[in-house]
Design an enzyme around this catalytic site. Sequence first.
Site, mmCIF file in Angstrom:
data_model
loop_
_atom_site.group_PDB
_atom_site.id
_atom_site.type_symbol
_atom_site.label_atom_id
_atom_site.label_comp_id
_atom_site.label_asym_id
_atom_site.label_seq_id
_atom_site.Cartn_x
_atom_site.Cartn_y
_atom_site.Cartn_z
ATOM 1 N N ASP A 165 -38.748 -18.035 17.440
ATOM 2 C CA ASP A 165 -38.677 -19.166 16.550
ATOM 3 C C ASP A 165 -37.611 -19.948 16.836
ATOM 4 O O ASP A 165 -37.127 -20.608 15.909
ATOM 5 C CB ASP A 165 -38.969 -18.609 14.905
ATOM 6 C CG ASP A 165 -40.161 -17.656 14.714
ATOM 7 O OD1 ASP A 165 -40.998 -18.112 15.135
ATOM 8 O OD2 ASP A 165 -39.833 -16.735 14.099
ATOM 9 N N LYS A 169 -38.382 -23.019 21.212
ATOM 10 C CA LYS A 169 -38.634 -23.102 22.607
ATOM 11 C C LYS A 169 -39.819 -24.093 22.915
ATOM 12 O O LYS A 169 -39.609 -24.569 23.997
ATOM 13 C CB LYS A 169 -39.069 -21.609 23.209
ATOM 14 C CG LYS A 169 -37.925 -20.633 23.022
ATOM 15 C CD LYS A 169 -38.701 -19.298 23.746
ATOM 16 C CE LYS A 169 -39.691 -18.811 22.781
ATOM 17 N NZ LYS A 169 -39.298 -18.245 21.515
ATOM 18 N N GLY A 201 -46.136 -18.961 18.522
ATOM 19 C CA GLY A 201 -46.633 -20.134 17.938
ATOM 20 C C GLY A 201 -45.472 -21.293 18.268
ATOM 21 O O GLY A 201 -44.351 -21.237 17.903
ATOM 22 N N HIS A 202 -45.959 -22.131 19.510
ATOM 23 C CA HIS A 202 -44.723 -23.077 20.007
ATOM 24 C C HIS A 202 -45.032 -24.348 19.554
ATOM 25 O O HIS A 202 -46.448 -25.017 19.827
ATOM 26 C CB HIS A 202 -44.856 -22.974 21.389
ATOM 27 C CG HIS A 202 -44.127 -21.694 22.123
ATOM 28 N ND1 HIS A 202 -44.240 -21.300 23.406
ATOM 29 C CD2 HIS A 202 -43.723 -20.631 21.284
ATOM 30 C CE1 HIS A 202 -43.723 -20.013 23.297
ATOM 31 N NE2 HIS A 202 -43.530 -19.668 22.451
ATOM 32 N N GLN A 258 -41.857 -15.354 22.191
ATOM 33 C CA GLN A 258 -40.955 -14.495 21.123
ATOM 34 C C GLN A 258 -39.485 -14.695 21.726
ATOM 35 O O GLN A 258 -39.079 -15.834 22.039
ATOM 36 C CB GLN A 258 -41.512 -13.007 20.925
ATOM 37 C CG GLN A 258 -42.720 -12.870 20.521
ATOM 38 C CD GLN A 258 -44.012 -12.837 21.379
ATOM 39 O OE1 GLN A 258 -43.789 -12.419 22.637
ATOM 40 N NE2 GLN A 258 -45.113 -13.654 20.779
#
Length: 428
Positions: free
Chosen positions: A14, A17, A41-42, A220
């Site tokens: 988080d 990225k 979740g980007h 991650q």
Amino acid sequence: MKKDLVILGAQWGDEGKGKVVDLLSADFDMVVRYQGGSNAGHTVMVGGEKFVLHLLPTGILHEQAIGVVAQGMVVDLELLVKEIEELEKKGLKVWDRIYISDRAHIVLPYHKVLDSLFEKKGKIGTTLRGIGPSYMFKYGRKGIRVCDLEDPDRTYQLIKENIEFVSDLCEKVYCENHRLDAQEVFEKTMEHYKRVKERVIDTTRLILDFRGRVLFEGAQGTMLDIDMGTYPYVTSSNASALGLSNGTGLPPKYFSEANFWAVSKAYTTRVGEGPFPTELKDATGELLRERGGEYGATTGRPRRCGWLDLVALKHAVEVNGLDGIIITKLDVLDAFEEIKVCVAYEVNGKRIDHFPASLSLLQRVKPVYKTFKGWLKDTRGARSLSTMPSEALEYIDFIQEYLKVPVVMLSTGPEREEYFWLYEPAWK
């Protein structure tokens, strides 16, 4: 000039990225995701529109970039098709630019059943998307790879055997009854495979033969790495640079000419269970959460928040062999009169300057802090060093000195254009 670039998470995920990979992808010809799955979740903001990508490499938002879903990932084909179709509806041409490794393992409904069961019995804080059990089946030699789907009879038999195994495990070990229909799972799996079949290739060969510039995108973060993170409160893959070779099929020497950069927030967060030495369970932690919008892109769960942990960040520098750090969300700290950073741990009166492997030790350490004067000025959207408060620059300088690695970029907001370079790369 180094041709390729590796972007990793330096903390517990988080870190931002998604935005970083998105803005840097404009200068690259191929972007490769090489580990994890839909637990990522980007989030990217483009022209006020929010994109959240779970399986596709973030660079796919740039129309010149080829996207690769490499062999180290575990792929939920249903979600992958849905993600591609949603981007296509928004006017982005994705189907002719995406390639999927024939060696990647697939996530199936029985993996999600096990994920839910394991989480209920021993809380880790997973996303319940079947990622851990899919990797478990991979290493237990019970997994199904994308290439296996070319043989429908074999695929059906594998699915049938695995469902029987999972049903027995649920019933005889956990005393729960979970029944899945093998024929239904098989038919849906083959239906999704038909949608992506034309994009499935040997991605290792694709990358080795490619002559353009490649960006490798980690998911991650290093502190969630299965080997180097806070085990067992970690993800199920190598989320550090250790995952590059096995996640792509490329030899270690391939990456000798790459830049390795990692992304870190100006403070620290984590989702789920596990040790967090600098966590703030008070009004300060709540203010960090609200100012930073610290809620999971995949789960919506509130993130745990705390001051920047330089002991953990130095661990990430060493594990990944980093050439540079990118700091995000510096503007979240604009409201604080005092800002602290952890420079060491202390346990039983003994000072510890490295990140320990022992979970029981990590749970007992107390952070040793250095305190900085806050700047109490708005840095949101800052585009150059000359506009930054001196106190903010002092904070950044200390991070560089402690880590002995340069901070190459500051991100000062969620939009693409809200950033500036401290050390502009050679390719710019």
